[in-house]
Design an enzyme around this catalytic site. Structure first.
Site, mmCIF file in Angstrom:
data_model
loop_
_atom_site.group_PDB
_atom_site.id
_atom_site.type_symbol
_atom_site.label_atom_id
_atom_site.label_comp_id
_atom_site.label_asym_id
_atom_site.label_seq_id
_atom_site.Cartn_x
_atom_site.Cartn_y
_atom_site.Cartn_z
ATOM 1 N N THR A 275 9.573 7.729 -4.864
ATOM 2 C CA THR A 275 8.681 6.586 -5.024
ATOM 3 C C THR A 275 8.844 5.968 -6.401
ATOM 4 O O THR A 275 9.197 6.669 -7.368
ATOM 5 C CB THR A 275 7.208 7.005 -4.840
ATOM 6 N N TYR B 108 0.195 12.197 -6.104
ATOM 7 C CA TYR B 108 1.371 11.744 -5.360
ATOM 8 C C TYR B 108 2.577 11.600 -6.279
ATOM 9 O O TYR B 108 3.658 12.152 -6.020
ATOM 10 C CB TYR B 108 1.041 10.418 -4.687
#
Length: 289
Positions: free
Chosen positions: A136, A182
């Site tokens: 990400t 995350y």
């Protein structure tokens, strides 16, 4: 379908690809691309297949014998290693990656993005299989500019809002700010993959998407998703518009996002599948024009 060739006119090798998370947003579009435009075979791994049913149900389709769906939860299924062994390349798309979950389900977020990915990395390394792992853009953390106090003079300098993957310091929020669970989990699995490459020769590519958008991405609460669910920003805007509600803006509309359309992003992923050499040759060709 005719065999595809590279820039030197050589036939591109047909691959068997183990695609973990094939039933998701990105996976469904990547499956379409590979089946429609290549001769590659796909071992599609996921717990759901709603978004790729159209690729699986019609046995008369040209690619019917080139995609197999395996309903597997990678947390605890011994079949995973066998599928990775069968494949030439493994693509790992599996993740919890909905921002609303980072605060409400931090444990699931960490397990999904780090713990559950460990066997995938291990099996690829032990069996000498190339891995394309989806990470990400959040692993870059905050920019230096956004971290500075609002009245700091350097906050206006554009240089402090540029992120360089080789040199920028990594600035995350404090431990109590669970929305960073995350990013931390994704960065840690990246570090593990990099270490496997350095110490054990794992061949890998890491992809860091910046807000890829398009069909099958998200849901409208109460329409095609849970009423209490909180989708990503564009689906939130759509939901507000459908209900005649004001748009909910972060920081009064000061936040900025970079969006990439899924079809454009999949073109880039396809080049990654072809390999670093092909990408370098294409880049060299473009720069000479």
């Amino acid at each position: 379908m005719a065999s595809r060739v590279d820039l030197d006119g050589n036939s591109i090798k047909t691959l068997t690809i183990c695609m973990i998370g094939a039933g998701g947003f990105i996976g469904s579009h990547l499956c379409e691309k590979l089946l429609e435009e290549t001769l590659h075979k796909i071992l599609a791994v996921d717990v759901y297949n709603d978004k790729i049913k159209h690729l699986l149900e019609n046995s008369n389709q040209l690619w019917a014998d080139r995609i197999q769906f395996h309903r597997i939860n990678i947390k605890h299924d011994s079949r995973l290693e066998g599928l990775i062994k069968m494949a030439d390349l493994t693509i790992n798309l599996a993740a919890i990656c909905t921002p609303a979950d980072y605060n409400t389900r931090p444990l699931d977020t960490i397990y999904s993005n780090f713990i559950d990915a460990l066997p995938v990395v291990k099996y690829c390394s032990e069996n000498n299989k190339r891995l394309i792992h989806f990470s990400t853009c959040e692993v870059y953390g905050k920019t230096i500019g956004s971290f500075l106090p609002k009245d700091h003079p350097l906050r206006q300098d554009p240089e402090f809002y540029v992120l360089n993957e080789e040199t920028s310091p990594c600035i995350f929020g404090s431990i109590e700010k669970q929305r960073w669970s995350y990013a931390c989990a994704k960065q840690l699995i990246e570090r593990l993959i990099y270490a496997e490459g350095a110490e054990n020769g794992l061949e890998f590519t890491i992809v860091r998407p910046f807000n890829w958008i398009g069909p099958r991405m998200d849901f409208i609460p109460g329409v095609d998703g849970p009423s209490e669910g909180v989708p990503r920003v564009l689906a939130c805007f759509s939901n507000n518009l459908l209900r005649g509600e004001p748009l909910k803006l972060v920081d009064g509309g000061q936040s900025q996002r970079t969006f990439v359309y899924i079809k454009d992003a999949i073109e880039a992923v396809h080049l990654m599948i072809l390999g670093p050499t092909v990408i370098s040759l294409m880049w060299a060709t473009l720069t000479m024009k």
